[in-house]
Structure formats: structure tokens, C-alpha cells
Design a protein around this motif. Structure first.
Motif, PDB file in Angstrom:
ATOM      1  N   SER A   4       7.503   5.829 -15.282  1.00 12.17           N
ATOM      2  CA  SER A   4       6.337   5.202 -14.681  1.00 12.17           C
ATOM      3  C   SER A   4       5.701   4.231 -15.664  1.00 12.17           C
ATOM      4  N   VAL A 122       7.602  11.709  -5.121  1.00 17.70           N
ATOM      5  CA  VAL A 122       7.456  11.401  -6.541  1.00 17.70           C
ATOM      6  C   VAL A 122       8.811  11.370  -7.247  1.00 17.70           C
ATOM      7  N   LEU A 152       2.608   4.840  -7.171  1.00 18.87           N
ATOM      8  CA  LEU A 152       3.603   5.561  -7.971  1.00 18.87           C
ATOM      9  C   LEU A 152       3.881   4.866  -9.302  1.00 18.87           C
TER      10      LEU A 152
END
Length: 306
Positions: A4, A122, A152
Motif C-alpha cells: 500500500s 483487502v 485501498l
């Protein structure tokens, strides 16, 4: 799966890569501060919010979203079972249209049936996530791309249907025409695996160039949730503008062809030539095939030819 953008050091890695990969984009990186990202408590809440804000001004969407949260008993109460328990009439009373109510129920039902879940979302790779989310009624490719970037924080998402990103690419590379969605992947290949960050800089670039939606969206120091809503109102533009231009261009070409044919009537009748010239000029000025094909115009042309 890629890390991420909110992971420590990942945003810095992205900026370093983009700066080295594209000198033109590097000039934007030098001008603007690095992007910031909002965080939503759960994917289900973020997706519900995306549905509620569709085709609404930001303030109107915020008002409805606030009432929706209250109806659910707070953000923590926005759960699939809670949403399914809300009737269309209850949702309509807080300003949610019947169609959006059906979208919310479809999302909640897919959660309840186990097709979707927060943990699965996720952990899905980008391609699988795109496929699964576009199965939900009311969630299209643009909404999925925005969700992947801003909720996200996926690093390598290129919203090819976003008008502002396409305009940014056109301005950055000084292209004569707005690139089509089908051209975007090739044009932006050098930005992999950080196309999300590159897209963010293109939104800022459009802000400076005077694009109203980007200016409003990004004036709040990285309030990307507002950008999501403003961009939502433009996601259909790439699909509408090109066909309209094509029709107008076709109309001009057809008018030119008819004008050429009408000129030949000069040798038949001087009076008819005068009417034909007026019609030809009208067609060229209008440049619209749709208006030319109105029944009364067709009858006029038949009369002149006779």
C-alpha cells in the motif's frame, strides 16, 4: 500483492521511480507537494459512500451521507445486515433515490451471501478485485479505480476513463488530441508500478490549467474524497464527447458531399441552383447530420432534385 502507498517509505519509492522514469512528470513532482490519502474504516463503508455520492454535488452528497450514517447508528453501524434492513422508503426519506437504494441493497446482499467481504477485498489482487466489484449493480470501472486508489491505496491503478487524467496526459505530452481510454495504457506504461501516484499529479496539473472539477477537488489540501465525487460527474464525458464530435464531423462531410452534388444542378436550372446554394451554406454552417436528416429537410432536398 504490491504494498500500500501508506506503508512506510512506499510513497517515497513511488516518487523516486516516477522522477527517474519520466522527465516530464518529474517537472510536476518538483512543483506539487506529495499526495495524501484519506482512510475509511471499512471497504463496505467506502463502497456505500461511493454509491451515495454518485451524480451529486459534493455538498448534497455529504448531506445525504450524513443522514445515512445517522440512520445506521453511526459509521460503525454501516454493516451489510443494517443496510439490508433499511427499506427503500426509509432511504428515500433521507434523499436516496430508489435506484441507489437498490445498489446499496445489492452490495449488502453480495456481502451477506459471501461473494464479497472486507477481508477478501483487502487481500485481492487488482485484476480480481476489479472483476468482483464491477459485478455490483451501480459500481462501474471508474468507481472501482477511485476506490482502489483512495480507499485501498493501491499503487498501480490507472483510471483510463477519468477525463481529468486523460486531459493531463494530453497536456503533459503536448498531444494534438485527447487520448482515448484504449491508448492510455501504452502512453503511461513507463509509470508502472506507480501509476496511481502519477495520476494524482495529473489531477493537480489540471488544477493549475483551470479545470473546474480538479480545482475544487484538490483545493482542500489533498481531500481526495471530494475529488472522488467531483470526478464522478465527469466519468461519462469520455464516452459522450467523442461520439458527438464524430457525428458533427460526419455531418460536415455529408454536407460537403451534398453541396458538391447540388452544384451540378447549375447546368439544369438557374433557379434551383440558387435554392441549392442556400441549402448548402446552411448545411455547412450547421454541421449537424441529425438536423439535416429531419423529415422536412429531406423533403426539401427531394423537391430541389426534382
Amino acid at each position: 500483492m504490491a504494498r500500500s502507498l501508506t506503508c512506510e517509505g512506499e510513497l517515497e519509492n513511488a516518487i523516486r521511480h516516477l522522477r527517474n522514469a519520466d522527465p516530464l512528470l518529474a517537472s510536476l513532482i518538483d512543483i506539487y507537494p506529495p499526495p495524501t490519502f484519506d482512510t475509511f474504516p471499512t471497504p463496505f463503508l467506502a463502497l456505500s459512500r461511493s454509491i451515495l455520492y454518485q451524480q451529486l454535488a459534493f455538498k448534497a452528497g455529504t448531506s445525504i451521507y450524513t443522514r445515512f450514517i445517522s440512520l445506521c447508528g453511526g459509521e460503525a453501524g454501516v454493516l451489510p445486515e443494517t443496510v439490508l434492513a433499511l427499506t427503500p422508503q426509509q432511504l428515500r426519506q433521507i434523499g436516496v433515490s430508489g435506484r441507489k437504494a437498490s445498489y446499496l441493497h445489492d452490495l449488502a446482499r453480495k456481502y451477506q451471501n459471501g461473494i464479497l467481504s472486507d477481508s477478501a477485498i483487502v487481500n485481492m489482487d487488482d485484476k480480481s478485485l476489479f472483476t468482483m466489484l464491477t459485478m455490483v449493480n451501480g459500481i462501474g470501472s471508474w468507481s472501482v479505480h477511485m476506490f482502489m486508489i483512495f480507499s485501498l491505496h493501491r499503487p498501480d491503478v490507472l483510471p483510463i476513463n477519468d477525463l481529468q487524467v486523460r486531459k493531463g496526459v494530453q497536456l503533459l505530452y503536448n498531444l494534438p488530441e485527447l487520448p482515448r481510454p484504449s491508448q492510455m495504457d501504452q502512453l503511461c506504461e513507463k509509470w508502472r508500478p506507480y501509476r496511481s501516484v502519477a495520476s494524482w499529479y495529473l489531477w493537480r496539473f489540471n488544477e493549475v490549467k483551470g479545470s473546474p472539477s480538479s480545482a475544487v477537488a484538490l483545493a482542500t489540501s489533498g481531500n481526495l474524497t471530494e475529488h472522488q465525487q467531483e470526478g464522478q460527474q465527469h466519468q461519462q464525458e469520455p464516452q459522450l464527447i467523442d461520439p458527438i464530435n464524430s457525428i458533427l464531423n460526419l455531418g460536415c462531410s455529408f454536407a460537403s458531399l451534398i453541396s458538391s452534388c447540388i452544384v451540378n444542378l447549375i447546368w439544369v436550372d438557374v433557379v434551383l441552383c440558387a435554392y441549392a446554394s442556400e441549402l448548402a451554406m446552411w448545411l455547412v454552417v450547421q454541421g449537424s447530420l441529425a438536423r439535416f436528416l429531419r423529415p422536412w429537410n429531406c423533403k426539401m432536398l427531394m423537391y430541389i432534385e426534382l
